[in-house]
Motif scaffolding. Sequence first.
Motif, mmCIF file in Angstrom:
data_model
loop_
_atom_site.group_PDB
_atom_site.id
_atom_site.type_symbol
_atom_site.label_atom_id
_atom_site.label_comp_id
_atom_site.label_asym_id
_atom_site.label_seq_id
_atom_site.Cartn_x
_atom_site.Cartn_y
_atom_site.Cartn_z
ATOM 1 N N TYR A 49 -5.196 26.306 65.134
ATOM 2 C CA TYR A 49 -4.523 27.063 66.060
ATOM 3 C C TYR A 49 -4.156 25.995 67.013
ATOM 4 C CZ TYR A 49 -6.661 31.421 63.918
ATOM 5 O OH TYR A 49 -6.689 32.318 63.189
ATOM 6 N N VAL A 63 0.110 29.109 68.576
ATOM 7 C CA VAL A 63 0.782 29.240 67.128
ATOM 8 C C VAL A 63 -0.661 29.019 66.263
ATOM 9 C CG1 VAL A 63 3.100 28.456 67.695
ATOM 10 C CG2 VAL A 63 1.635 26.640 66.803
ATOM 11 N N VAL A 65 -1.271 28.095 62.157
ATOM 12 C CA VAL A 65 -0.683 27.330 60.947
ATOM 13 C C VAL A 65 -1.618 27.257 59.815
ATOM 14 C CG1 VAL A 65 0.350 25.207 60.119
ATOM 15 C CG2 VAL A 65 0.624 25.649 62.466
ATOM 16 N N SER A 69 2.687 27.844 56.470
ATOM 17 C CA SER A 69 3.412 28.785 57.283
ATOM 18 C C SER A 69 2.909 28.780 58.986
ATOM 19 C CB SER A 69 3.139 30.225 56.916
ATOM 20 O OG SER A 69 3.755 30.383 55.511
ATOM 21 N N THR A 70 3.989 28.750 59.808
ATOM 22 C CA THR A 70 3.707 28.926 61.129
ATOM 23 C C THR A 70 3.919 30.336 61.870
ATOM 24 O OG1 THR A 70 4.286 26.503 61.187
ATOM 25 C CG2 THR A 70 4.021 27.926 63.498
ATOM 26 N N SER A 71 3.003 30.806 62.616
ATOM 27 C CA SER A 71 2.887 32.110 63.277
ATOM 28 C C SER A 71 2.697 31.990 64.819
ATOM 29 C CB SER A 71 1.840 33.095 62.486
ATOM 30 O OG SER A 71 2.454 33.258 61.152
ATOM 31 N N THR A 84 9.587 29.146 65.485
ATOM 32 C CA THR A 84 9.052 28.428 64.210
ATOM 33 C C THR A 84 10.017 27.967 63.229
ATOM 34 O OG1 THR A 84 8.501 30.450 63.144
ATOM 35 C CG2 THR A 84 6.719 29.395 64.531
ATOM 36 N N THR A 102 1.205 17.058 60.077
ATOM 37 C CA THR A 102 1.441 18.286 59.308
ATOM 38 C C THR A 102 1.819 19.131 60.317
ATOM 39 O OG1 THR A 102 -0.838 19.171 59.839
ATOM 40 C CG2 THR A 102 -0.781 17.903 57.661
ATOM 41 N N THR A 103 1.910 19.371 61.562
ATOM 42 C CA THR A 103 2.299 20.118 62.463
ATOM 43 C C THR A 103 3.037 19.427 63.612
ATOM 44 O OG1 THR A 103 0.734 21.764 61.801
ATOM 45 C CG2 THR A 103 1.930 22.280 63.806
ATOM 46 N N ALA A 119 7.279 25.117 66.858
ATOM 47 C CA ALA A 119 6.437 24.789 66.144
ATOM 48 C C ALA A 119 6.842 24.733 64.564
ATOM 49 C CB ALA A 119 4.952 25.496 66.447
ATOM 50 N N SER A 121 5.479 23.173 60.616
ATOM 51 C CA SER A 121 4.632 22.562 59.467
ATOM 52 C C SER A 121 5.674 21.589 58.874
ATOM 53 C CB SER A 121 4.168 23.512 58.727
ATOM 54 O OG SER A 121 4.991 23.896 57.768
#
Length: 137
Positions: A49, A63, A65, A69-71, A84, A102-103, A119, A121
Amino acid sequence: MIALCVASTGYAQTATPATGLGQAWPNAADLSSSPNWHVYVFVLNGVKYVQVNDLNGTVHAAVGVANGSTSVLPVGVDSQNVTTSATSSSSSATQTIYNDGTTTVTATPQSNGTTQFNAVSAQMQACPDLCSGGGGA
């Protein structure tokens, strides 16, 4: 004896996990790459997070991750302004505020006083086609 107590206290603080997602001043290190923002990272059950606060502690966005996948989380005053997308803004005002390899999280000031956050990934950046189907699901 006093030195031993100080050393033990320091170790205990270092070993304490980051907590406080959604808080103005969480118990977590500021990992922002920008002097204009505070970025805090929390990890729980394999989900990372990332929370963005302004310099006054106001939570703007967060967000989650996991598995590339990013939410967007419903946290912060700019939560409705978080995307995203693997395609980044071309604005010269856009700044990278967090990147751990990675993010990546960027912030772009808007003319109405809000900030647009993006945001993404590294997996989404490498395979933008994953984004076209709703985040690769």
